[in-house]
Design an enzyme around this catalytic site. Structure first.
Site, PDB file in Angstrom:
ATOM      1  N   CYS A 109      -9.072 -15.197 -42.476  1.00 19.46           N
ATOM      2  CA  CYS A 109      -9.699 -14.551 -41.977  1.00 19.46           C
ATOM      3  C   CYS A 109     -11.263 -15.672 -42.442  1.00 19.46           C
ATOM      4  CB  CYS A 109     -10.308 -14.208 -41.160  1.00 19.46           C
ATOM      5  SG  CYS A 109     -11.244 -13.987 -39.555  1.00 19.46           S
ATOM      6  N   HIS A 210      -5.079 -12.281 -39.397  1.00 18.71           N
ATOM      7  CA  HIS A 210      -5.096 -10.576 -40.120  1.00 18.71           C
ATOM      8  C   HIS A 210      -3.505  -9.688 -39.951  1.00 18.71           C
ATOM      9  CE1 HIS A 210      -9.768 -10.061 -39.944  1.00 18.71           C
ATOM     10  NE2 HIS A 210      -9.916 -11.009 -38.850  1.00 18.71           N
ATOM     11  N   GLU A 212      -2.995  -7.605 -42.700  1.00 18.30           N
ATOM     12  CA  GLU A 212      -3.308  -6.214 -42.517  1.00 18.30           C
ATOM     13  C   GLU A 212      -3.735  -5.117 -41.990  1.00 18.30           C
ATOM     14  OE1 GLU A 212      -7.794  -7.197 -41.362  1.00 18.30           O
ATOM     15  OE2 GLU A 212      -5.431  -8.817 -42.732  1.00 18.30           O
TER      16      GLU A 212
END
Length: 232
Positions: A109, A210, A212
């Site tokens: 990002c 994202h 994660e």
């Protein structure tokens, strides 16, 4: 085990002090991939950064607030509201020190946007202002997918996902001009760049979404971090 530096944000707390802030999902993703998360504060001290560079085997540039547009030679518009000069200063120094060493980089990002800007690219400061209507800012659905991406062959993401994938989305800025030395490896349906790779031998992998956060419900996104840690 490989030590992975994880960049951090800054939070102004009630005690009138700045605090280091980073979502635990980044550390969890690195741990699951077999690495050791190394959380570092935004202290732009050259000797300290030199120690990080020597100690760590890979570098993860995380998401967060907007980048100062002057980094890519633009004036700040009204929609660029949240930024951190301290974080910019630290990460710019860190990038300069690791630019010519063969240690892998993963940018997520803001991390993708920063690296693209430092290498000579530019950003859309606000997607809505620029005329994009696809929902790229959906924090309510951060652990699930928000929109699809089309993935280029012969890329890291293609090896993991194939031609298409559904990803989450939590950003209002994005890559506009792609920096020299990088190639786009996926896009959203509205044309927004969702991932990039360095075209040379150096491992630099950048994603706008994202992963994660996706790992909590969709384990296949762990492979992005496994590939990164494996190269460290």
């Amino acid at each position: 085990m490989k030590k992975i530096l994880i960049s951090t944000g800054m939070l102004y707390a009630e005690d009138d002090k700045w605090n280091t802030l980073v979502p635990i999902a980044y550390s969890e993703a690195i741990k699951r991939a077999g690495g050791v998360p190394v959380i570092v504060p935004n202290i732009a001290d050259d000797d300290l950064i030199d120690s990080y560079v020597e100690m760590c085997d890979g570098f993860l540039f995380t998401g967060g607030v907007d980048i100062n547009p002057m980094i890519y030679n633009e004036e700040m518009i009204l929609e660029t509201k949240k930024y951190s000069f301290e974080r910019d200063e630290f990460e710019l120094k860190l990038l300069e020190k690791i630019r010519d060493i063969n240690k892998p980089i993963l940018g997520i990002c803001r991390g993708m946007q920063l690296i693209n800007s430092v290498y000579g690219g530019s950003l859309y400061q606000d997607l809505k202002t620029a005329g994009f209507n696809l929902n790229h800012n959906n924090p309510q659905n951060i652990t699930d997918g928000t929109h699809s991406i089309a993935i280029e062959k012969d890329s890291i993401l293609f090896d993991i996902f194939g031609e298409k994938e559904i990803v989450n989305s939590y950003h209002h800025q994005a890559v506009k001009d792609v920096a020299e030395g990088f190639r786009v490896t996926s896009r959203a349906k509205d044309g927004i760049v969702e991932s990039m790779e360095w075209t040379g031998e150096r491992y630099i992998h950048l994603v706008q979404f994202h992963p994660e956060m996706m790992i909590y419900k969709h384990e296949k996104f762990e492979k992005i971090f496994e590939d990164f840690v494996k190269r460290a």
